[in-house]
Design a protein around this motif. Structure first.
Motif, PDB file in Angstrom:
ATOM      1  N   ALA A 113       0.818  -1.210   0.000  1.00  0.00           N
ATOM      2  CA  ALA A 113       0.000   0.000   0.000  1.00  0.00           C
ATOM      3  C   ALA A 113       0.850   1.257   0.000  1.00  0.00           C
ATOM      4  CB  ALA A 113      -0.935   0.008   1.207  1.00  0.00           C
ATOM      5  N   TYR A 114       2.189   1.104   0.083  1.00  0.00           N
ATOM      6  CA  TYR A 114       3.058   2.266   0.265  1.00  0.00           C
ATOM      7  C   TYR A 114       4.071   2.472  -0.850  1.00  0.00           C
ATOM      8  CZ  TYR A 114       1.113   1.489   4.866  1.00  0.00           C
ATOM      9  OH  TYR A 114       0.242   1.287   5.893  1.00  0.00           O
ATOM     10  N   GLY A 115       4.362   1.470  -1.654  1.00  0.00           N
ATOM     11  CA  GLY A 115       5.320   1.683  -2.722  1.00  0.00           C
ATOM     12  C   GLY A 115       5.837   0.385  -3.297  1.00  0.00           C
ATOM     13  N   SER A 116       6.712   0.524  -4.287  1.00  0.00           N
ATOM     14  CA  SER A 116       7.319  -0.631  -4.944  1.00  0.00           C
ATOM     15  C   SER A 116       8.789  -0.722  -4.556  1.00  0.00           C
ATOM     16  CB  SER A 116       7.184  -0.499  -6.466  1.00  0.00           C
ATOM     17  OG  SER A 116       7.837   0.683  -6.909  1.00  0.00           O
ATOM     18  N   GLY A 117       9.367  -1.910  -4.719  1.00  0.00           N
ATOM     19  CA  GLY A 117      10.784  -2.092  -4.465  1.00  0.00           C
ATOM     20  C   GLY A 117      11.175  -2.018  -3.009  1.00  0.00           C
ATOM     21  N   ILE A 118      10.221  -2.132  -2.105  1.00  0.00           N
ATOM     22  CA  ILE A 118      10.513  -2.025  -0.672  1.00  0.00           C
ATOM     23  C   ILE A 118      10.922  -3.396  -0.146  1.00  0.00           C
ATOM     24  CG2 ILE A 118       9.566  -1.444   1.585  1.00  0.00           C
ATOM     25  CD1 ILE A 118       7.649   0.468   0.139  1.00  0.00           C
ATOM     26  N   VAL A 119      12.176  -3.504   0.268  1.00  0.00           N
ATOM     27  CA  VAL A 119      12.724  -4.767   0.757  1.00  0.00           C
ATOM     28  C   VAL A 119      12.932  -4.712   2.268  1.00  0.00           C
ATOM     29  CG1 VAL A 119      14.597  -6.438   0.496  1.00  0.00           C
ATOM     30  CG2 VAL A 119      13.870  -5.078  -1.466  1.00  0.00           C
ATOM     31  N   GLY A 120      13.489  -3.599   2.755  1.00  0.00           N
ATOM     32  CA  GLY A 120      13.746  -3.464   4.188  1.00  0.00           C
ATOM     33  C   GLY A 120      12.488  -3.226   4.990  1.00  0.00           C
ATOM     34  N   GLY A 121      11.646  -2.297   4.532  1.00  0.00           N
ATOM     35  CA  GLY A 121      10.422  -2.023   5.260  1.00  0.00           C
ATOM     36  C   GLY A 121       9.959  -0.588   5.094  1.00  0.00           C
ATOM     37  N   VAL A 122       9.009  -0.197   5.940  1.00  0.00           N
ATOM     38  CA  VAL A 122       8.375   1.117   5.885  1.00  0.00           C
ATOM     39  C   VAL A 122       8.454   1.757   7.265  1.00  0.00           C
ATOM     40  CG1 VAL A 122       6.251   2.392   5.351  1.00  0.00           C
ATOM     41  CG2 VAL A 122       6.778   0.266   4.122  1.00  0.00           C
ATOM     42  N   VAL A 123       8.786   3.056   7.296  1.00  0.00           N
ATOM     43  CA  VAL A 123       8.748   3.845   8.526  1.00  0.00           C
ATOM     44  C   VAL A 123       7.650   4.892   8.363  1.00  0.00           C
ATOM     45  CG1 VAL A 123      10.009   5.376  10.083  1.00  0.00           C
ATOM     46  CG2 VAL A 123      11.206   3.493   8.945  1.00  0.00           C
ATOM     47  N   LYS A 124       6.628   4.822   9.216  1.00  0.00           N
ATOM     48  CA  LYS A 124       5.487   5.733   9.148  1.00  0.00           C
ATOM     49  C   LYS A 124       5.449   6.600  10.397  1.00  0.00           C
ATOM     50  CE  LYS A 124       1.558   4.028   8.079  1.00  0.00           C
ATOM     51  NZ  LYS A 124       0.371   3.155   8.268  1.00  0.00           N
ATOM     52  N   LEU A 125       5.420   7.918  10.199  1.00  0.00           N
ATOM     53  CA  LEU A 125       5.344   8.857  11.305  1.00  0.00           C
ATOM     54  C   LEU A 125       3.994   9.562  11.280  1.00  0.00           C
ATOM     55  CD1 LEU A 125       8.486   9.062   9.986  1.00  0.00           C
ATOM     56  CD2 LEU A 125       8.773  10.365  12.078  1.00  0.00           C
ATOM     57  N   GLU A 126       3.369   9.671  12.442  1.00  0.00           N
ATOM     58  CA  GLU A 126       2.063  10.311  12.561  1.00  0.00           C
ATOM     59  C   GLU A 126       2.181  11.493  13.510  1.00  0.00           C
ATOM     60  OE1 GLU A 126      -2.402   9.305  14.293  1.00  0.00           O
ATOM     61  OE2 GLU A 126      -1.082   7.663  13.673  1.00  0.00           O
ATOM     62  N   THR A 127       1.859  12.686  13.015  1.00  0.00           N
ATOM     63  CA  THR A 127       1.977  13.887  13.835  1.00  0.00           C
ATOM     64  C   THR A 127       0.880  13.937  14.898  1.00  0.00           C
ATOM     65  OG1 THR A 127       0.696  15.118  12.180  1.00  0.00           O
ATOM     66  CG2 THR A 127       3.104  15.248  12.038  1.00  0.00           C
ATOM     67  N   ARG A 128       1.110  14.757  15.895  1.00  0.00           N
ATOM     68  CA  ARG A 128       0.170  14.895  17.000  1.00  0.00           C
ATOM     69  C   ARG A 128      -1.103  15.613  16.558  1.00  0.00           C
ATOM     70  NH1 ARG A 128       3.821  16.684  22.251  1.00  0.00           N
ATOM     71  NH2 ARG A 128       4.697  14.633  22.684  1.00  0.00           N
ATOM     72  N   ASP A 129      -2.173  15.435  17.361  1.00  0.00           N
ATOM     73  CA  ASP A 129      -3.451  16.099  17.132  1.00  0.00           C
ATOM     74  C   ASP A 129      -3.792  16.974  18.325  1.00  0.00           C
ATOM     75  OD1 ASP A 129      -4.227  14.927  14.595  1.00  0.00           O
ATOM     76  OD2 ASP A 129      -4.489  13.049  15.698  1.00  0.00           O
ATOM     77  N   ALA A 130      -4.626  17.987  18.099  1.00  0.00           N
ATOM     78  CA  ALA A 130      -5.055  18.852  19.195  1.00  0.00           C
ATOM     79  C   ALA A 130      -5.812  18.069  20.258  1.00  0.00           C
ATOM     80  CB  ALA A 130      -5.914  19.987  18.648  1.00  0.00           C
ATOM     81  N   SER A 131      -6.605  17.085  19.818  1.00  0.00           N
ATOM     82  CA  SER A 131      -7.394  16.305  20.775  1.00  0.00           C
ATOM     83  C   SER A 131      -6.522  15.502  21.728  1.00  0.00           C
ATOM     84  CB  SER A 131      -8.345  15.373  20.022  1.00  0.00           C
ATOM     85  OG  SER A 131      -7.641  14.559  19.097  1.00  0.00           O
ATOM     86  N   ASP A 132      -5.240  15.274  21.379  1.00  0.00           N
ATOM     87  CA  ASP A 132      -4.329  14.602  22.307  1.00  0.00           C
ATOM     88  C   ASP A 132      -4.124  15.431  23.573  1.00  0.00           C
ATOM     89  OD1 ASP A 132      -4.007  12.667  20.370  1.00  0.00           O
ATOM     90  OD2 ASP A 132      -2.153  13.521  19.583  1.00  0.00           O
ATOM     91  N   PHE A 133      -4.326  16.746  23.464  1.00  0.00           N
ATOM     92  CA  PHE A 133      -4.064  17.641  24.592  1.00  0.00           C
ATOM     93  C   PHE A 133      -5.339  18.156  25.253  1.00  0.00           C
ATOM     94  CE2 PHE A 133      -0.543  17.922  21.612  1.00  0.00           C
ATOM     95  CZ  PHE A 133       0.547  17.688  22.443  1.00  0.00           C
ATOM     96  N   THR A 134      -6.466  18.143  24.526  1.00  0.00           N
ATOM     97  CA  THR A 134      -7.715  18.633  25.110  1.00  0.00           C
ATOM     98  C   THR A 134      -8.584  17.508  25.650  1.00  0.00           C
ATOM     99  OG1 THR A 134      -8.938  18.518  23.024  1.00  0.00           O
ATOM    100  CG2 THR A 134      -7.690  20.551  23.463  1.00  0.00           C
ATOM    101  N   GLY A 135      -8.149  16.263  25.448  1.00  0.00           N
ATOM    102  CA  GLY A 135      -8.955  15.131  25.875  1.00  0.00           C
ATOM    103  C   GLY A 135     -10.134  14.877  24.961  1.00  0.00           C
ATOM    104  N   GLY A 136     -10.142  15.489  23.777  1.00  0.00           N
ATOM    105  CA  GLY A 136     -11.220  15.269  22.821  1.00  0.00           C
ATOM    106  C   GLY A 136     -12.464  16.077  23.093  1.00  0.00           C
ATOM    107  N   VAL A 137     -12.402  17.056  24.011  1.00  0.00           N
ATOM    108  CA  VAL A 137     -13.559  17.896  24.331  1.00  0.00           C
ATOM    109  C   VAL A 137     -13.209  19.342  24.024  1.00  0.00           C
ATOM    110  CG1 VAL A 137     -14.392  16.312  26.098  1.00  0.00           C
ATOM    111  CG2 VAL A 137     -12.825  18.147  26.735  1.00  0.00           C
ATOM    112  N   PRO A 138     -14.213  20.186  23.724  1.00  0.00           N
ATOM    113  CA  PRO A 138     -13.933  21.587  23.402  1.00  0.00           C
ATOM    114  C   PRO A 138     -13.188  22.294  24.519  1.00  0.00           C
ATOM    115  CG  PRO A 138     -16.171  21.009  22.779  1.00  0.00           C
ATOM    116  CD  PRO A 138     -15.636  19.853  23.555  1.00  0.00           C
ATOM    117  N   GLY A 139     -12.289  23.194  24.112  1.00  0.00           N
ATOM    118  CA  GLY A 139     -11.515  23.959  25.069  1.00  0.00           C
ATOM    119  C   GLY A 139     -10.077  24.107  24.612  1.00  0.00           C
ATOM    120  N   PHE A 140      -9.261  24.667  25.511  1.00  0.00           N
ATOM    121  CA  PHE A 140      -7.851  24.872  25.239  1.00  0.00           C
ATOM    122  C   PHE A 140      -7.017  23.839  25.986  1.00  0.00           C
ATOM    123  CE2 PHE A 140      -9.707  29.010  24.393  1.00  0.00           C
ATOM    124  CZ  PHE A 140      -9.046  29.411  23.241  1.00  0.00           C
ATOM    125  N   GLY A 141      -5.882  23.524  25.446  1.00  0.00           N
ATOM    126  CA  GLY A 141      -4.947  22.615  26.103  1.00  0.00           C
ATOM    127  C   GLY A 141      -3.574  22.781  25.490  1.00  0.00           C
TER     128      GLY A 141
END
Length: 680
Positions: free
Chosen positions: A150-178
């Motif tokens: 699903a990520y490309g061709s010729g990949i023998v070693g593997g895939v490194v996937k990075l996912e950036t942070r979200d605002a909900s990680d700091f607000t607990g998923g509820v409206p407001g500031f964090g």
């Protein structure tokens, strides 16, 4: 023929833990139905034939790594090459990826929120995974070929996937500031870090996040007390991200993220792998890397529809200015060509659109988790012929299909990818065509059987082709052979796991997973015979055994284990052979620790590596490194909502050179680290 190393792997048992920490992640293409179990620091993945390791946000903070490469070198089969700076460090997985000459060989893929980065073959520069670890909530490493379609061709070693942070990680998923503020100091190199996160959710349907991180480090000191040249850096990074949900039952979502890291280095070696200027001399170098990603998701109340469209743009600019008098060749006949090389600026732009849909359905007794998608990619590289990097464009189109079919205890997962590529040269090359086209059909098959008592076995076979790249353009006979050839490889894997609770004592949890692999690579264009710049290798074979385990007691005591044993052989056209020059070392890592609920975590990590050699192929002695870490999370008083971390890396001040690293670039000696994170 499968080697003895692969035979008998199904005797490995995996025992696991008390309560599943998470169920399947429907955002992960293919190989669904995964359960993740936690006993120690690291989550282990079960219920799939895919070799997958996840470094989550807590471990990212605990490891206090300066680079992403340093963060994931604890994964079995992963080697960190020359890894003390963002520009010079490289990632090698199962013997493929970064090597002693280039930062990549196109056999691993790196993605940030779906954007493809770090894929250029730059001489004496690392993987170009030029970013800060504190921008991310998760780093996922997929080893081998079977999970790559699903990520490309010729990949023998593997895939490194990075996912950036979200605002909900700091607000607990509820409206407001964090938000959160992290401050970190390390004694070796007098390094410091400041990372600020500001999050706002005006409603449950909208969230916004801003991150600014500044990391600064002077030259490091090795275990023998000597200064490690060319190890200082200063990198400001930032992330801006917004997510909106709308429609009936919030069926639709739209997210946009932009991240950027910049370094403005003065009077530093052109050769990022070396510790001094050497033949090339020194340069002023500006490195500017940015990724922008727009993703739309439509997930209605239907098992047949979970649609994603991911549009990404990755841009990297590297500008050089030679420092007069820094090269010993200055004044010689060959000096003008060298100055042209080190003054040649570089730019790489990749625009990619991936559209996929995940459908869940049954056909009689068979349940399907089927991912189907299409991908279009446009890569532009500015001409840099003086530095051996020809300019041109590479347009690719791909279709992929991954169908996980479950029939009672049996899970069968076929995967297919078709990809076509067209390369057009920026320059008129005398005597050769300016346009080349290639396509390939590749795929694999994974099989897993669950015995129903915690024991399961799995295996897979995968075939992939590495299509030619812009780097392969040229007028020489060698270049013409490369541009007309696709590299082929196949990988076989076998493994087993067992999960259990109350295994040795009441309330304990134990998990172990092991898998063996064997990879063969032929029609090679990436590697030449040792001592030659034109004659390519005939074949490369590598094989290994990976093991991950975690044990936890009701008292909070835990043990984590990760290891890799392997070997590789490179075959020359004349029939001779040698040890595969990029083979990973034999390595075992064990962590002993104890958690006092969520308040305190103390651990001792021991890493032993053997069968090592440096970038010149010279043998290195076995080495054992000890790391100590503690995390304190006060639950009341003035320090409520804070985390205080203290670590000692290389506690015994071992003096050594890392596997596959330049002989002059030793590993850092003893380093004390302390960090404070306050959330609000």
């Amino acid at each position: 023929m499968i080697t003895p190393l692969l035979r008998g792997t199904t005797a490995l048992v995996c025992l696991s833990l008390a309560v599943p920490a998470a169920a399947q992640d429907t955002g992960d293409p293919g190989f669904l139905g995964t359960l993740i179990f936690t006993a120690g620091k690291r989550d282990l993945t079960f219920g799939t034939a895919l070799a997958r390791t996840v470094v989550d946000e807590e471990e990212i903070q605990d490891r206090q790594a300066s680079t992403v490469a340093q963060l994931i070198d604890s994964v079995p089969g992963v080697t960190l090459v020359n890894g003390t700076t963002p520009q010079g460090s490289g990632i090698n997985i199962r013997g493929f990826g970064a090597n002693t000459t280039f930062g990549t060989d196109q056999k691993i893929a790196v993605q940030i929120d779906g954007a493809s980065v770090g894929s250029e073959e730059l001489y004496r520069i690392g993987t170009q995974l030029f970013t800060d670890p504190l921008l991310y909530r998760e780093v996922e490493v997929l080893r081998g070929t079977i999970g790559s379609f699903a990520y490309g061709s010729g990949i023998v070693g593997g895939v490194v996937k990075l996912e950036t942070r979200d605002a909900s990680d700091f607000t607990g998923g509820v409206p407001g500031f964090g938000g959160a503020q992290t401050l970190e100091y390390s004694s070796n190199g007098d390094g410091w870090v400041s990372s600020t996160n500001l999050a706002w959710m005006p409603t449950e349907s909208a969230e916004f996040l801003l991150n600014y991180s500044l990391r600064d480090q002077d030259d490091l000191t090795a275990g023998d007390g000597e200064t490690i040249g060319n190890s200082a850096f200063r990198t400001p990074s930032y992330l801006a991200k917004g997510t909106f949900t709308f429609g009936e039952n919030d069926d639709h979502s739209l997210s946009v993220s932009h991240s950027r890291t910049v370094a403005d280095d003065k009077d530093v070696p052109y050769d990022q792998f070396a510790t001094d200027g050497g033949t090339f001399g020194n340069v002023d170098r500006l490195t500017d890397t940015a990724q922008t990603v727009l993703e739309y998701r439509y997930d209605p109340a239907s098992d047949l529809i979970d649609l994603r469209a991911n549009l990404s743009y990755a841009d990297q600019v590297i500008e050089y200015d030679y420092i007069p008098g820094s090269s010993p060749l200055e004044g010689t006949p060959g000096f003008p060509r060298l100055v042209g090389t080190v003054n040649a600026d570089q730019r790489y732009e990749t625009t990619k659109l991936t559209v996929s849909n995940l459908a869940l359905f049954d056909t009689g007794a068979v349940s399907h988790d089927m991912l189907a998608g299409a991908e279009a990619q446009h890569r532009v590289r500015a001409d840099n012929t003086d530095a051996g990097a020809p300019g041109g464009t590479n347009d690719r189109f791909a279709l992929f299909l991954i169908d996980e079919m479950t029939m009672n205890a049996v899970t069968l997962t076929p995967a297919l990818r078709y990809e076509s590529s067209r390369i057009e040269s920026e320059n008129d090359l005398p005597g050769v065509s300016d346009e080349y086209a290639k396509d390939a059909l590749m795929g694999g098959l994974a099989l897993a059987y669950d015995f129903g008592n915690g024991l399961s076995v799995f295996g897979s076979a995968a075939y992939t082709e590495g299509l030619p790249i812009v780097d392969d353009l040229g007028t020489s006979a060698t270049a013409q052979d490369r541009i007309d050839t696709s590299e082929k490889s196949r990988t076989l894997e076998l493994g087993a796991e067992y999960t259990g609770i109350d295994v040795f004592t009441q309330g304990d949890t134990f998990s172990v997973r092991g898998n063996a692999y064997e990879t063969a690579l032929w029609d090679i264009t990436s590697y030449t015979v040792s001592g030659s710049t034109t004659t390519t290798l005939e074949r490369v074979e590598s094989r290994g055994l990976e093991l991950e385990a975690s044990y936890g007691m009701d008292s909070g005591v835990y043990v984590d284990l990760a290891g890799h044993l392997g070997e590789g052989t490179e075959f020359n056209p004349d029939g001779s052979d040698a040890v595969w020059r990029n083979s990973p070392a034999d390595r075992v890592q064990m962590t002993l620790g104890r958690k006092w609920e969520d308040a305190l975590d103390l651990s001792w990590e021991m890493v032993h590596a053997a069968d090592r050699f440096d970038a010149m192929g010279e043998d290195l002695a076995d080495v054992t490194v000890h790391n100590l870490r503690s995390t304190w999370s006060p639950a009341k008083g003035l320090l409520d909502d804070t985390e205080i971390r203290f670590g000692i890396e290389n506690a015994l001040d071992a003096d050594y050179v890392g596997h596959l690293s330049s002989p002059s670039r030793k590993a850092p000696g003893r380093t004390f680290k302390v960090s404070l994170t306050a959330t609000f």
